[in-house]
Every structure is written in C-alpha cells, then in structure tokens.
Design a protein around this motif. Structure first.
Motif, PDB file in Angstrom:
ATOM      1  N   THR A 213      25.974  40.097  43.030  1.00 52.64           N
ATOM      2  CA  THR A 213      26.264  39.845  41.625  1.00 52.64           C
ATOM      3  C   THR A 213      27.116  40.999  41.097  1.00 52.64           C
ATOM      4  OG1 THR A 213      24.342  41.031  40.745  1.00 52.64           O
ATOM      5  CG2 THR A 213      24.012  38.724  41.392  1.00 52.64           C
ATOM      6  N   TRP A 214      27.700  40.824  39.919  1.00 51.94           N
ATOM      7  CA  TRP A 214      28.549  41.890  39.369  1.00 51.94           C
ATOM      8  C   TRP A 214      27.736  43.161  39.138  1.00 51.94           C
ATOM      9  CZ3 TRP A 214      29.162  45.267  35.386  1.00 51.94           C
ATOM     10  CH2 TRP A 214      30.450  45.797  35.198  1.00 51.94           C
ATOM     11  N   ASN A 215      26.537  43.022  38.567  1.00 50.49           N
ATOM     12  CA  ASN A 215      25.715  44.203  38.297  1.00 50.49           C
ATOM     13  C   ASN A 215      25.272  44.878  39.593  1.00 50.49           C
ATOM     14  OD1 ASN A 215      25.779  44.111  35.464  1.00 50.49           O
ATOM     15  ND2 ASN A 215      24.132  42.603  35.390  1.00 50.49           N
ATOM     16  N   GLU A 216      24.929  44.090  40.605  1.00 49.98           N
ATOM     17  CA  GLU A 216      24.551  44.661  41.893  1.00 49.98           C
ATOM     18  C   GLU A 216      25.736  45.383  42.538  1.00 49.98           C
ATOM     19  OE1 GLU A 216      21.133  41.387  43.237  1.00 49.98           O
ATOM     20  OE2 GLU A 216      23.227  41.137  43.847  1.00 49.98           O
ATOM     21  N   ALA A 217      26.911  44.774  42.442  1.00 48.83           N
ATOM     22  CA  ALA A 217      28.111  45.393  43.010  1.00 48.83           C
ATOM     23  C   ALA A 217      28.444  46.692  42.299  1.00 48.83           C
ATOM     24  CB  ALA A 217      29.287  44.411  42.926  1.00 48.83           C
ATOM     25  N   SER A 218      28.332  46.683  40.973  1.00 46.72           N
ATOM     26  CA  SER A 218      28.603  47.889  40.197  1.00 46.72           C
ATOM     27  C   SER A 218      27.645  49.012  40.587  1.00 46.72           C
ATOM     28  CB  SER A 218      28.483  47.596  38.700  1.00 46.72           C
ATOM     29  OG  SER A 218      28.756  48.742  37.926  1.00 46.72           O
ATOM     30  N   ALA A 219      26.353  48.667  40.754  1.00 52.31           N
ATOM     31  CA  ALA A 219      25.360  49.663  41.146  1.00 52.31           C
ATOM     32  C   ALA A 219      25.634  50.188  42.551  1.00 52.31           C
ATOM     33  CB  ALA A 219      23.958  49.070  41.066  1.00 52.31           C
ATOM     34  N   ALA A 220      26.048  49.310  43.465  1.00 47.27           N
ATOM     35  CA  ALA A 220      26.342  49.720  44.838  1.00 47.27           C
ATOM     36  C   ALA A 220      27.517  50.692  44.870  1.00 47.27           C
ATOM     37  CB  ALA A 220      26.639  48.500  45.698  1.00 47.27           C
ATOM     38  N   CYS A 221      28.529  50.441  44.062  1.00 45.27           N
ATOM     39  CA  CYS A 221      29.672  51.347  43.990  1.00 45.27           C
ATOM     40  C   CYS A 221      29.249  52.705  43.437  1.00 45.27           C
ATOM     41  CB  CYS A 221      30.775  50.760  43.113  1.00 45.27           C
ATOM     42  SG  CYS A 221      31.534  49.242  43.729  1.00 45.27           S
ATOM     43  N   GLN A 222      28.468  52.695  42.358  1.00 47.26           N
ATOM     44  CA  GLN A 222      28.059  53.944  41.720  1.00 47.26           C
ATOM     45  C   GLN A 222      27.148  54.766  42.618  1.00 47.26           C
ATOM     46  OE1 GLN A 222      26.553  53.345  37.692  1.00 47.26           O
ATOM     47  NE2 GLN A 222      28.005  51.676  37.375  1.00 47.26           N
ATOM     48  N   GLU A 223      26.333  54.108  43.424  1.00 40.29           N
ATOM     49  CA  GLU A 223      25.420  54.816  44.319  1.00 40.29           C
ATOM     50  C   GLU A 223      26.186  55.686  45.314  1.00 40.29           C
ATOM     51  OE1 GLU A 223      21.821  53.793  47.505  1.00 40.29           O
ATOM     52  OE2 GLU A 223      22.798  52.197  46.362  1.00 40.29           O
ATOM     53  N   GLN A 224      27.405  55.290  45.651  1.00 44.44           N
ATOM     54  CA  GLN A 224      28.218  56.028  46.603  1.00 44.44           C
ATOM     55  C   GLN A 224      29.303  56.850  45.921  1.00 44.44           C
ATOM     56  OE1 GLN A 224      29.506  52.732  48.973  1.00 44.44           O
ATOM     57  NE2 GLN A 224      27.633  52.669  50.175  1.00 44.44           N
ATOM     58  N   GLY A 225      29.140  57.075  44.618  1.00 49.41           N
ATOM     59  CA  GLY A 225      30.070  57.924  43.890  1.00 49.41           C
ATOM     60  C   GLY A 225      31.320  57.234  43.399  1.00 49.41           C
ATOM     61  N   GLY A 226      31.338  55.910  43.427  1.00 52.18           N
ATOM     62  CA  GLY A 226      32.526  55.179  42.996  1.00 52.18           C
ATOM     63  C   GLY A 226      32.255  54.276  41.803  1.00 52.18           C
ATOM     64  N   ARG A 227      33.092  53.273  41.658  1.00 53.24           N
ATOM     65  CA  ARG A 227      32.952  52.285  40.596  1.00 53.24           C
ATOM     66  C   ARG A 227      33.670  51.021  41.051  1.00 53.24           C
ATOM     67  NH1 ARG A 227      37.415  54.746  36.264  1.00 53.24           N
ATOM     68  NH2 ARG A 227      39.270  53.978  37.362  1.00 53.24           N
ATOM     69  N   LEU A 228      33.388  49.902  40.391  1.00 55.62           N
ATOM     70  CA  LEU A 228      34.188  48.709  40.641  1.00 55.62           C
ATOM     71  C   LEU A 228      35.629  48.995  40.234  1.00 55.62           C
ATOM     72  CD1 LEU A 228      31.797  45.865  39.436  1.00 55.62           C
ATOM     73  CD2 LEU A 228      32.709  46.144  41.751  1.00 55.62           C
ATOM     74  N   MET A 229      36.565  48.528  41.037  1.00 62.32           N
ATOM     75  CA  MET A 229      37.961  48.896  40.836  1.00 62.32           C
ATOM     76  C   MET A 229      38.491  48.397  39.493  1.00 62.32           C
ATOM     77  SD  MET A 229      41.286  48.272  43.291  1.00 62.32           S
ATOM     78  CE  MET A 229      40.606  49.220  44.647  1.00 62.32           C
ATOM     79  N   GLN A 230      39.185  49.286  38.797  1.00 60.33           N
ATOM     80  CA  GLN A 230      39.840  48.967  37.530  1.00 60.33           C
ATOM     81  C   GLN A 230      41.341  48.866  37.764  1.00 60.33           C
ATOM     82  OE1 GLN A 230      36.396  51.281  34.934  1.00 60.33           O
ATOM     83  NE2 GLN A 230      38.521  51.788  34.570  1.00 60.33           N
ATOM     84  N   VAL A 231      41.963  47.935  37.067  1.00 61.58           N
ATOM     85  CA  VAL A 231      43.366  47.604  37.347  1.00 61.58           C
ATOM     86  C   VAL A 231      44.182  47.813  36.073  1.00 61.58           C
ATOM     87  CG1 VAL A 231      44.921  45.860  38.293  1.00 61.58           C
ATOM     88  CG2 VAL A 231      42.529  45.895  39.005  1.00 61.58           C
ATOM     89  N   GLU A 232      44.672  49.039  35.900  1.00 61.38           N
ATOM     90  CA  GLU A 232      45.335  49.402  34.644  1.00 61.38           C
ATOM     91  C   GLU A 232      46.847  49.221  34.676  1.00 61.38           C
ATOM     92  OE1 GLU A 232      43.482  51.484  36.466  1.00 61.38           O
ATOM     93  OE2 GLU A 232      41.807  52.290  35.293  1.00 61.38           O
ATOM     94  N   THR A 233      47.429  48.986  35.858  1.00 60.17           N
ATOM     95  CA  THR A 233      48.883  48.908  35.988  1.00 60.17           C
ATOM     96  C   THR A 233      49.275  47.776  36.930  1.00 60.17           C
ATOM     97  OG1 THR A 233      48.976  50.407  37.886  1.00 60.17           O
ATOM     98  CG2 THR A 233      49.068  51.414  35.677  1.00 60.17           C
ATOM     99  N   ALA A 234      50.541  47.394  36.862  1.00 63.71           N
ATOM    100  CA  ALA A 234      51.054  46.369  37.769  1.00 63.71           C
ATOM    101  C   ALA A 234      50.988  46.849  39.218  1.00 63.71           C
ATOM    102  CB  ALA A 234      52.494  46.009  37.386  1.00 63.71           C
ATOM    103  N   HIS A 235      51.221  48.145  39.427  1.00 63.98           N
ATOM    104  CA  HIS A 235      51.138  48.684  40.786  1.00 63.98           C
ATOM    105  C   HIS A 235      49.717  48.586  41.325  1.00 63.98           C
ATOM    106  CE1 HIS A 235      50.499  51.952  43.761  1.00 63.98           C
ATOM    107  NE2 HIS A 235      51.595  51.428  44.270  1.00 63.98           N
ATOM    108  N   LYS A 236      48.725  48.926  40.493  1.00 67.99           N
ATOM    109  CA  LYS A 236      47.329  48.821  40.913  1.00 67.99           C
ATOM    110  C   LYS A 236      46.982  47.366  41.208  1.00 67.99           C
ATOM    111  CE  LYS A 236      43.320  51.094  41.345  1.00 67.99           C
ATOM    112  NZ  LYS A 236      42.744  51.715  40.132  1.00 67.99           N
TER     113      LYS A 236
END
Length: 253
Positions: A140-163
């Motif tokens: 789920t989105w919340n589970e994925a977000s927690a899994a990313c944060q547990e390893q020092g990351g986050r769900l990917m954010q896409v702020e630019t066309a290049h990203k």
C-alpha cells in the motif's frame, strides 16, 4: 557512471593533531564492491573524548568495520584502531566532549561520504547518475512510504521534467510492458483536499497529470499509470490502500 568509494581519514593522537586525506577503495582498506560518488571532506577534532560511539566486537580489519557502518543508514563514520583491532560506529548524533569514550593514540576516523547510495539495501544509481533509487514490489502507499523511510529514504518525488524521465526509465526497466501501476511520493489526504509531496512540501512547477485525474474527493495517492505500452506513463490518483509497486529514493547532498 563509475564511482569510487572514498572516506575521509583523521589520525587522532594525544597532541590533538589531525591529518586528513582520502582513502581510495583500490587500497584494499574499504570494500571495493560498494561504489559512491567521489566527494570527500575532512574532519578535525579538538580532544579525544567522544559520546555516542557504538563498539563492535570481533572486528579484525577496517574493511569489516566499514561494512557494519555501510549496513546502518544511521552510521556517519567509523573509528578504528588497527593495533588493538577496536571498531566503533559513530551515529549521526555523535559528538566530542569532556566525557565519553576515550580513544587511544593511532585511532583512525573514516567518515562516510555524504552522498552515499546504500546498495546494500537494494538501492542503485539511475542510468544518468542523478538519482539513488530502489524499486519495490506490491505494498500500500503507506506501507511503501514506511519501507522507504526505514532505510533512510522516501517515496520518489518528481519535481522536474528530467526527474520524470528518470522515473519513467526506471519503471520501464523493471517491467515487461502492458498495464502499469506504480506508487510515487504524492499524496492527497481527504482532510487536506490538495495533493502534496510525501515530505509535506507543495507540488509546484512541473506536473504530469493524465486527463481525468484528480476527480475524487477521497483520500488518494499518486501513481504512474498506463493501460497499454502505447500510452505514456503519467500521474493518476488511486486509492492509497491498493497494493502496487513503488519507487524509493535517497536524497543526497
């Protein structure tokens, strides 16, 4: 893009003198199997007492000591004394002070590179070397977000066309084609009514919404979606409780 693992070494002696230099992975001191960007910086200490260090037993080389640090996203540096085979991990909150662990003459400090990509957790660099990411399966989105944060990351954010082009390439590389649903770091909580990034910042500038998206007042989360290979991967909002693949990123300095 090939990167060499580099650490900063500081010799700590009883005169509080510090000498800093870079250690290349080719010297066989730090594992050459882990690659990161090649920017290092120096530390200078004013005394020999440090708080917050974690001792590791039965470590016979600085290489093995470093691997303990590389497996811990909260580890900032290692302290190693080759004569005594003493290994200490330094968490991000460690500090020098009037009280704490006394380090003996000859202890070396290896400071981990600030833009380390933790490949031991399944992360890797995008093909253009701009993004440290991990592709995950069906949460789920919340589970994925927690899994990313547990390893020092986050769900990917896409702020630019290049990203956007980076994340599309990652999704394509991890799928054989067809219909796709992949969570990324956008959420639209029902109580807020406006999409935002998972880190709390507002979405501004670049957007890639598919036609007909954002048509529900319910709590929804961002996905990259297409119905068939001929369609472009674009943003849509779907139920946060659905189970989809996801992409984490580690934000690097």
């Amino acid at each position: 893009m090939q990167r060499r693992l580099q650490w900063t070494i500081v010799t700590v002696d009883v005169l509080s003198c510090s000498k800093a230099f870079e250690l290349d992975s080719s010297k066989d001191m730090i594992s050459a199997t882990t690659s990161v960007r090649s920017t290092a910086f120096t530390l200078a200490f004013t005394n020999l007492m440090f708080n917050g260090l974690v001792p590791i037993d039965d470590v016979v080389s600085v290489s093995k000591c470093s691997m303990y640090c590389l497996q811990d996203m909260g580890c900032l540096a290692i302290f190693y004394n080759n004569m005594e085979k003493k290994c200490y991990l330094a968490p991000k909150q460690y500090q020098s002070g009037a009280a704490g662990l006394s380090l003996k003459q000859g202890t070396m400090v290896y400071h981990r590179n600030p833009d380390f990509c933790p490949i031991l957790y399944g992360y890797q660099w995008s093909s253009d070397g701009s993004t440290c990411y991990r592709y995950g399966d069906h949460l789920t989105w919340n589970e994925a977000s927690a899994a990313c944060q547990e390893q020092g990351g986050r769900l990917m954010q896409v702020e630019t066309a290049h990203k956007n082009s980076v994340i599309v390439e990652i999704i394509e590389d991890n799928n054989a084609g067809g219909m796709l649903f992949v969570f990324f770091g956008m959420v639209d909580y029902e109580s807020e009514g406006t999409p935002r990034w998972a880190d709390g910042s507002q979405i501004s500038g670049y957007e890639n919404w598919a036609p007909g998206s954002q048509d529900s007042a319910q709590e929804e989360c961002g996905i990259y979606h297409r119905k068939n290979p001929s369609q472009e991967l674009q943003w849509e909002d779907q139920y946060c409780a659905a189970n989809y693949d996801y992409i984490c990123e580690v934000v690097l300095d």
